[in-house]
Design an enzyme around this catalytic site. Sequence first.
Site, PDB file in Angstrom:
ATOM      1  N   SER A  68      15.453  89.599  53.009  1.00 54.89           N
ATOM      2  CA  SER A  68      14.183  90.261  52.722  1.00 54.89           C
ATOM      3  C   SER A  68      13.132  89.165  52.812  1.00 54.89           C
ATOM      4  O   SER A  68      13.077  88.266  51.972  1.00 54.89           O
ATOM      5  CB  SER A  68      14.192  90.900  51.336  1.00 54.89           C
ATOM      6  OG  SER A  68      12.972  91.571  51.124  1.00 54.89           O
ATOM      7  N   GLU A 113       4.101  88.339  40.106  1.00 51.77           N
ATOM      8  CA  GLU A 113       5.416  88.749  39.611  1.00 51.77           C
ATOM      9  C   GLU A 113       6.506  88.586  40.658  1.00 51.77           C
ATOM     10  O   GLU A 113       7.665  88.322  40.326  1.00 51.77           O
ATOM     11  CB  GLU A 113       5.360  90.211  39.146  1.00 51.77           C
ATOM     12  CG  GLU A 113       4.413  90.471  37.965  1.00 51.77           C
ATOM     13  CD  GLU A 113       2.952  90.611  38.367  1.00 51.77           C
ATOM     14  OE1 GLU A 113       2.640  90.559  39.577  1.00 51.77           O
ATOM     15  OE2 GLU A 113       2.102  90.765  37.469  1.00 51.77           O
ATOM     16  N   HIS A 117       5.558  96.479  26.445  1.00 49.94           N
ATOM     17  CA  HIS A 117       4.610  97.559  26.679  1.00 49.94           C
ATOM     18  C   HIS A 117       5.261  98.733  27.407  1.00 49.94           C
ATOM     19  O   HIS A 117       4.769  99.240  28.405  1.00 49.94           O
ATOM     20  CB  HIS A 117       3.384  97.055  27.438  1.00 49.94           C
ATOM     21  CG  HIS A 117       2.568  96.082  26.625  1.00 49.94           C
ATOM     22  ND1 HIS A 117       3.080  94.889  26.184  1.00 49.94           N
ATOM     23  CD2 HIS A 117       1.313  96.140  26.153  1.00 49.94           C
ATOM     24  CE1 HIS A 117       2.168  94.256  25.479  1.00 49.94           C
ATOM     25  NE2 HIS A 117       1.092  94.991  25.441  1.00 49.94           N
TER      26      HIS A 117
END
Lengths: 658, 658
Positions: A121, A406, A455
Amino acid sequence: MTHNLADIQRLLRTWIVEMTTAAGSGHPTSSLSAVEAMSVLLFGRWEQNKAFFHFDPAQPDNPANDRLIFSKGHAAPLYYALWAAAGVLEEHELMTLRRFDSPLEGHPTRRFALTEVPTGSLGQGLSVGVGEALSLRAQGSDARVFVLLGDSEMAEGQVWEAMALAAHNHLNHLVAIVDVNRLGQRGATMLGHDTETYRRRAEAFGWRAEVVDGHDSDALAAAYMRALASDEQPVVIIARTIKGHGVSFLEDAQGWHGRALTPEELVRARAEIGVVDRAARGTLAVPEAGESGDDTSSLRGAAVRKHCCDEAILANEAQDCVVGAAPCVAPSRNDVDRLASEGIALPTYTVGQEVAPRVAYGETLAALARADERVVALDAETSNSTKAAAVKEYTPAQFYEMFIAEQNMASVAVGMARRGLRPFVSTFAAFLTRAADQIRMAQYADVPITFVGSHAGVSIGADGASQMGLEDMALFGALRESIILYPADATSTAHLTMLAYRAPGISYVRTTRAALPVLYGADAVFEVGGSHTLRTSAHDVASIIAAGITVHEALEAADTLAHEGINVRVIDCYSVRPLDGATVRAAARETAHVIVVEDHHAGGGLGAAVCAALSGMATKRTHLCVRKAPRSGTPAQLLAYEEIDAAAIVHTVREVVY
Amino acid sequence: MTHNLADIQRLLRTWIVEMTTAAGSGHPTSSLSAVEAMSVLLFGRWEQNKAFFHFDPAQPDNPANDRLIFSKGHAAPLYYALWAAAGVLEEHELMTLRRFDSPLEGHPTRRFALTEVPTGSLGQGLSVGVGEALSLRAQGSDARVFVLLGDSEMAEGQVWEAMALAAHNHLNHLVAIVDVNRLGQRGATMLGHDTETYRRRAEAFGWRAEVVDGHDSDALAAAYMRALASDEQPVVIIARTIKGHGVSFLEDAQGWHGRALTPEELVRARAEIGVVDRAARGTLAVPEAGESGDDTSSLRGAAVRKHCCDEAILANEAQDCVVGAAPCVAPSRNDVDRLASEGIALPTYTVGQEVAPRVAYGETLAALARADERVVALDAETSNSTKAAAVKEYTPAQFYEMFIAEQNMASVAVGMARRGLRPFVSTFAAFLTRAADQIRMAQYADVPITFVGSHAGVSIGADGASQMGLEDMALFGALRESIILYPADATSTAHLTMLAYRAPGISYVRTTRAALPVLYGADAVFEVGGSHTLRTSAHDVASIIAAGITVHEALEAADTLAHEGINVRVIDCYSVRPLDGATVRAAARETAHVIVVEDHHAGGGLGAAVCAALSGMATKRTHLCVRKAPRSGTPAQLLAYEEIDAAAIVHTVREVVY
């Protein structure tokens, strides 16, 4: 130059076309373009016979070994051919490329033992290299990390996330080589052969960059020599190459990306490559050799992976230790005791005290980091919210600020884990989805990584849907193997963080933003695949299966119903994957109705896990979860709106009963 | 400058602190830093009273309107305050910020009608802006797209994907403003106030860039003036600002990121901001106004969204049309007939003919693109594999090469769909996971987008695990709402692509790499939530539920078993979400065993959908799916290895029977 570099290059080219034709597929042209760049790196020599790359195939985990990552994983034929030229693989093994029983897969995987990380990838390899370079530095190793990138993958933003972070961390032992062969899978890349623009971009991102003719071995050697002298910056060598170089009808030609030559074309190609010395081999420099006068390698061999192979940690459960690639990753089940005996206690909480699970996570991680130097916290600019920042207090060197990137964070963790660190990767649960492809690839890397999403769910309240993790359990549940832990209070957060720490592969801990009353005392026991039944009687009319914040809603509902004389069972399924199927099935046998309640979308979470566990059972079920478009509001308003609060549970039970 | 810009700025600051204090949370300091940049953009004027920004709130979908995207969505208080200053919102409405019943959410969402796209997952807004700018250009509109970014989000690689593509496409009507306030959520950003590095990076990526004092309204106005004159390049204004500007105790201070002022702090803040004219309002220039001499706006008002509101398309099903934001997105159920009547036939295939579903997808999409100018194909450098390249043959302007940057591709599609185009977004199924967070956000954008993943499952063969889509259905299944279609042959691919085209929200079509025999004739009917029972008898001992390539394995298994006198039902569940629950439940009632077989991991795919549909039913079930670590090999070897081939199905059925 070694005397036979040209021989090696001809042999590499021959093997590349032969092995792909034998396989009937593969990427010969993307391999051919990088033959010089990679052969000079591995087998080239500079003044006084010094090597650029040092690696001992007999000791692949020697911390003094340099590392080679093929970010352009489709150049696997070249990758394997290089190891054959180094004498590690036999020619006949190359011809097994892409076969079912061969470790030489279409893109490099860990089934071939020397593969540093699986790639394929695109755009992830440089981030892995950043992770390895950070780890090696932390471990006192002077080794270098070399990453081969394709030019097509330079369009991936993750590459620039890695570029920025590497420069920010002055990773001068990281060397990227970009094989600018101009052609992608279906045509020209965005920049074609505009190597100057690549150079400007890399320099603007803080790298030392130079453009070279990627088929000029002397120029490449000189570039590597300069790269090894960089004392502040990571270095990128931008190699201008021709896709398919060395075989005229493949050179710079469209339509050859993922295609092998026919047998007839192979004959033509071999004729063009010329007479080949099939005995040509290069010599890999091993780090122990220590070239005198090479100041960049002065620490080679002396470096040790100081944080790994802690015998105290391994004493109790050595059989859990993954040998070879990433030794010593599975700590003992007695870690809590050990930590306590060493005076580093995991945090404890008093039943009834209000503590946010994310806070307990931070406190637990900080304790783990003090006890085990391999433990590192990576966080994407949210550590004051995820509470990973707690690690900074006593062990600041074990905290890595990854900024808001991220994708890079996840792949950096893969690199760190491959080099023996034990990463805990945190951000808002919603934003872990940003790294879904990197997490997907991490599952093939044989590494232990714990992801932690704070969260979770609509219960975060006023920030609104963009910040709510509602697909995060599905993300980890879609992997072939993973562990998903979802604590309902501070005590369980501490224990589940420990369980994740001991897990060998990908684990996920889902924490909650809100302060919640502590449910469990210090003596509570948690295990992967476990659950706790918090309410039960001989007359339960229904079972409420919950996790995280909904456990508290279920308990409140049970209390309300108890006042009406209705008994329900309440099960805290803190281990969502693997689920405690036995307990859930017993509940389905023993009560007339099973109600699952979770702060997550309908797909891929606790409800799906329970559904699978109850497959083939006739017990009636209700799945309460987030089904309406979420929005801003108070946590209580949103739990009510989504009908996953105590009132909704009570309502559901009443409907069952009456 | 309008005479009262300073008044407006003071009022914006006052509202920002008031509304966040009223809400008890929010991001006042990130809003305060961008007050000048945004107020000058909306209300500032340059020579001869020309406006920078043109927007008619009474006609939000006027194609001549400029567009404003707050990529830094946490500056929502400023965003709403700007609309209040424009007279669109009332002051008392601002004070409902973040309340459950208010459309003014914590981050902008489509519940506030003028929000262009929901934001809050950082780093996506510029890509949306690229999509809007590309759409507006395609539609002949001269309008501009302005995107406000935070400096923290410049660490997201997606921003650089967007930068590269915007420059490559010469989007000179795209203007980015980066609010460099130095502080992120938990501390300093990677670059702090190093605005020169931002400038160098942007320039290296092909943008016109300039650094300005972000609190100097005149300097900002001059920068906007120059930006509007750019005739080749997109423009970025790098605004050096102070977080919390205007309130001394907030300025450049840590610990204020997501925090509202207390009532006492609010009093102090208001005192510092000074006397405020609560009647101060700015005037938005509407595009129809057409400032004379403004050559950049000469086409304003004349531009029309020429591809939208096609009455022929809408004739049959106007009620499906989403009004307001994205009108005319739902074509008619009679499209196939209409297309045929217009001489643009969808492709048809002969039963038994071997055609790869991906090939049928390309042919269908090409036909759709010819019939509907709004249809656009976006592909990430894989169009020769996904077969989206077929669009290029007759309608090359409707094909957008997005290069290998899946995150940007997904967000560009959101922007295009918001501006009335109808995007089909394709790459390998595995690589759609790269855009999981962007797809997550797309679900909140009220737009129709079809994602198409080719190379699904282990059946791709020799390329290996990195290229295999094994989590893709879980990705789309985790969304609150989506449609997942998985054709087993060319005919169904054509029909399902049409169904996706008509779907109002997020749809996913999963195509297969391998050539497969055509199962369905031209008269077969397909519908969302439908299925086809391909084998059935009065004595079925089991039901095989399959989709895609496993339908063929199931048929082969059924034939093998029939020779043994064992009858099984075979159901092609081409609509994985929503599933044809009635047919599946009937099968579970009428046969003793249900066997699901799919080329996907266990979680979140067909098996999970069937599990949910059969919830509460006692019928025994077996789920055959990808459970072993996949690798290279032939498709047949891998289907056998994973036990999802005909032999595995036969074996399972025999175990059931005997």
